[in-house]
Design a protein around this motif. Structure first.
Motif, mmCIF file in Angstrom:
data_model
loop_
_atom_site.group_PDB
_atom_site.id
_atom_site.type_symbol
_atom_site.label_atom_id
_atom_site.label_comp_id
_atom_site.label_asym_id
_atom_site.label_seq_id
_atom_site.Cartn_x
_atom_site.Cartn_y
_atom_site.Cartn_z
ATOM 1 N N TRP A 286 0.839 -1.209 0.000
ATOM 2 C CA TRP A 286 0.000 0.000 0.000
ATOM 3 C C TRP A 286 0.871 1.254 0.000
ATOM 4 O O TRP A 286 0.610 2.213 -0.734
ATOM 5 C CB TRP A 286 -0.899 -0.016 1.237
ATOM 6 C CG TRP A 286 -1.724 1.234 1.392
ATOM 7 C CD1 TRP A 286 -2.946 1.481 0.833
ATOM 8 C CD2 TRP A 286 -1.366 2.421 2.116
ATOM 9 N NE1 TRP A 286 -3.378 2.753 1.174
ATOM 10 C CE2 TRP A 286 -2.419 3.350 1.953
ATOM 11 C CE3 TRP A 286 -0.254 2.791 2.875
ATOM 12 C CZ2 TRP A 286 -2.407 4.612 2.536
ATOM 13 C CZ3 TRP A 286 -0.228 4.056 3.451
ATOM 14 C CH2 TRP A 286 -1.292 4.956 3.292
ATOM 15 N N LEU A 287 1.929 1.243 0.806
ATOM 16 C CA LEU A 287 2.813 2.402 0.916
ATOM 17 C C LEU A 287 3.518 2.677 -0.414
ATOM 18 O O LEU A 287 3.643 3.836 -0.833
ATOM 19 C CB LEU A 287 3.846 2.167 2.025
ATOM 20 C CG LEU A 287 4.799 3.318 2.330
ATOM 21 C CD1 LEU A 287 4.020 4.526 2.861
ATOM 22 C CD2 LEU A 287 5.864 2.887 3.346
ATOM 23 N N ALA A 288 3.955 1.626 -1.059
ATOM 24 C CA ALA A 288 4.619 1.790 -2.366
ATOM 25 C C ALA A 288 3.661 2.421 -3.372
ATOM 26 O O ALA A 288 4.043 3.330 -4.129
ATOM 27 C CB ALA A 288 5.106 0.432 -2.870
ATOM 28 N N ASP A 289 2.392 1.964 -3.377
ATOM 29 C CA ASP A 289 1.393 2.533 -4.293
ATOM 30 C C ASP A 289 1.095 3.992 -3.945
ATOM 31 O O ASP A 289 0.994 4.847 -4.828
ATOM 32 C CB ASP A 289 0.081 1.734 -4.233
ATOM 33 C CG ASP A 289 0.239 0.350 -4.855
ATOM 34 O OD1 ASP A 289 1.225 0.141 -5.598
ATOM 35 O OD2 ASP A 289 -0.612 -0.513 -4.589
ATOM 36 N N ALA A 290 0.955 4.268 -2.636
ATOM 37 C CA ALA A 290 0.542 5.609 -2.187
ATOM 38 C C ALA A 290 1.610 6.660 -2.435
ATOM 39 O O ALA A 290 1.297 7.854 -2.574
ATOM 40 C CB ALA A 290 0.180 5.566 -0.705
ATOM 41 N N THR A 291 2.877 6.233 -2.493
ATOM 42 C CA THR A 291 3.973 7.215 -2.629
ATOM 43 C C THR A 291 4.796 6.999 -3.902
ATOM 44 O O THR A 291 5.907 7.524 -4.013
ATOM 45 C CB THR A 291 4.909 7.138 -1.412
ATOM 46 O OG1 THR A 291 5.539 5.841 -1.379
ATOM 47 C CG2 THR A 291 4.160 7.367 -0.111
ATOM 48 N N ALA A 292 4.250 6.237 -4.808
ATOM 49 C CA ALA A 292 4.958 5.925 -6.062
ATOM 50 C C ALA A 292 6.339 5.342 -5.797
ATOM 51 O O ALA A 292 7.315 5.630 -6.494
ATOM 52 C CB ALA A 292 5.055 7.170 -6.943
ATOM 53 N N GLY A 293 6.416 4.543 -4.738
ATOM 54 C CA GLY A 293 7.657 3.845 -4.420
ATOM 55 C C GLY A 293 8.736 4.712 -3.790
ATOM 56 O O GLY A 293 9.887 4.271 -3.656
ATOM 57 N N THR A 294 8.394 5.943 -3.395
ATOM 58 C CA THR A 294 9.431 6.854 -2.888
ATOM 59 C C THR A 294 9.624 6.766 -1.366
ATOM 60 O O THR A 294 10.616 7.292 -0.856
ATOM 61 C CB THR A 294 9.079 8.312 -3.236
ATOM 62 O OG1 THR A 294 7.822 8.657 -2.627
ATOM 63 C CG2 THR A 294 8.973 8.498 -4.739
ATOM 64 N N ALA A 295 8.685 6.164 -0.649
ATOM 65 C CA ALA A 295 8.782 6.118 0.823
ATOM 66 C C ALA A 295 9.559 4.889 1.276
ATOM 67 O O ALA A 295 9.545 3.847 0.619
ATOM 68 C CB ALA A 295 7.398 6.113 1.445
ATOM 69 N N GLY A 296 10.237 5.043 2.406
ATOM 70 C CA GLY A 296 10.933 3.916 3.010
ATOM 71 C C GLY A 296 10.160 3.412 4.224
ATOM 72 O O GLY A 296 9.417 4.164 4.864
ATOM 73 N N LEU A 297 10.329 2.135 4.549
ATOM 74 C CA LEU A 297 9.670 1.554 5.718
ATOM 75 C C LEU A 297 10.706 0.790 6.525
ATOM 76 O O LEU A 297 11.373 -0.109 6.011
ATOM 77 C CB LEU A 297 8.540 0.611 5.294
ATOM 78 C CG LEU A 297 7.816 -0.116 6.434
ATOM 79 C CD1 LEU A 297 7.054 0.864 7.325
ATOM 80 C CD2 LEU A 297 6.862 -1.184 5.890
ATOM 81 N N GLU A 298 10.839 1.155 7.783
ATOM 82 C CA GLU A 298 11.778 0.477 8.670
ATOM 83 C C GLU A 298 11.013 -0.093 9.858
ATOM 84 O O GLU A 298 10.298 0.628 10.558
ATOM 85 C CB GLU A 298 12.839 1.473 9.159
ATOM 86 C CG GLU A 298 13.961 0.831 9.961
ATOM 87 C CD GLU A 298 15.008 1.858 10.399
ATOM 88 O OE1 GLU A 298 15.606 1.657 11.460
ATOM 89 O OE2 GLU A 298 15.207 2.848 9.670
ATOM 90 N N LEU A 299 11.159 -1.393 10.079
ATOM 91 C CA LEU A 299 10.450 -2.048 11.180
ATOM 92 C C LEU A 299 11.295 -2.005 12.449
ATOM 93 O O LEU A 299 12.506 -2.194 12.409
ATOM 94 C CB LEU A 299 10.130 -3.502 10.823
ATOM 95 C CG LEU A 299 9.240 -3.707 9.593
ATOM 96 C CD1 LEU A 299 9.041 -5.193 9.331
ATOM 97 C CD2 LEU A 299 7.896 -3.019 9.765
ATOM 98 N N GLY A 300 10.618 -1.765 13.575
ATOM 99 C CA GLY A 300 11.314 -1.716 14.861
ATOM 100 C C GLY A 300 10.866 -2.822 15.791
ATOM 101 O O GLY A 300 10.507 -3.921 15.345
ATOM 102 N N GLY A 301 10.829 -2.538 17.078
ATOM 103 C CA GLY A 301 10.447 -3.525 18.078
ATOM 104 C C GLY A 301 8.946 -3.665 18.186
ATOM 105 O O GLY A 301 8.180 -3.198 17.338
ATOM 106 N N GLU A 302 8.512 -4.315 19.281
ATOM 107 C CA GLU A 302 7.089 -4.560 19.488
ATOM 108 C C GLU A 302 6.613 -3.789 20.711
ATOM 109 O O GLU A 302 7.372 -3.514 21.636
ATOM 110 C CB GLU A 302 6.830 -6.053 19.686
ATOM 111 C CG GLU A 302 7.094 -6.866 18.429
ATOM 112 C CD GLU A 302 6.857 -8.360 18.634
ATOM 113 O OE1 GLU A 302 6.342 -8.992 17.713
ATOM 114 O OE2 GLU A 302 7.176 -8.872 19.723
#
Length: 208
Positions: free
Chosen positions: A187-203
């Motif tokens: 969804w994020l890739a579609d919403a930002t035309a692939g320009t956004a980064g996603l970094e996962l952290g802890g819980e």
């Protein structure tokens, strides 16, 4: 880690009277054993003239820490039934203190067990409970041009925006159930035309 747990919605006090004895049950969320002890100390100070200040608490989503005290009542008639009521209701990260002002009529062991356990149960009903679910902390990095629109879209899709920081780029902290991560990435890739980064952290845990 547990996927979810229940705790009290807020701190609160509920009073009942049984055979002229007053039972005041004070409940509060407690994120640690120290917080539970601090709450207990505050209640003890407030009701220093009470006959008994019995208590129980459960810390940890898996109920790893369980403590209880009869505070001078006959062994097993106060703290344990209070603890059992918390566990029966699947309560976690919670502290209960039942303050008793003796009214002159002895209740007997069975009566005490019902009174102390019942005081906690009634207080839970009066104060209310909430469910907290486990989620994955994640940080979305996006350029300034897209940041405002993306924040609106995140909120519109029911995502909780935990914090936003502005630097060379904009970082947006969110929480995601683990199972949602692959779909969110798409969804994020579609919403930002692939320009956004996603970094996962802890819980962490949050409101369900």
């Amino acid at each position: 880690m547990q996927d979810q747990y229940r705790t009290v919605a807020r701190a609160g006090v509920h009073e009942t009277e049984i055979n002229r004895s007053r039972f005041l049950c004070a409940l509060a969320p407690a994120g640690s054993e120290q917080e539970a002890q601090d709450f207990l100390a505050a209640v003890r100070e407030e009701h220093a003239d009470a006959t008994h200040n019995c208590w129980a608490y459960v810390i940890g989503a898996d109920a790893a820490v369980q403590r209880a005290s009869d505070d001078g009542e006959p062994g097993g008639t106060a703290g344990v039934p209070m603890l059992q009521m918390l566990l029966r209701r699947d309560m976690r990260y919670v502290v209960a203190v039942v303050t008793r002002y003796y009214g002159g009529v002895k209740l007997g062991a069975g009566g005490l067990i019902r009174a102390y356990g019942g005081a906690v149960g009634q207080a839970l009903d009066a104060v209310g409970t909430v469910t907290r679910r486990r989620f994955r902390l994640a940080v979305v990095t996006v350029d300034h041009q897209r940041a405002g629109k993306l924040q609106n879209e995140l909120r519109a899709t029911g995502r909780t925006v935990r914090d936003v920081r502005y630097g060379e780029a904009v970082t947006i902290g969110i929480g995601l159930p683990d199972a949602d991560v692959p779909a969110f990435r798409s969804w994020l890739a579609d919403a930002t035309a692939g320009t956004a980064g996603l970094e996962l952290g802890g819980e962490a845990y949050g409101d369900a």
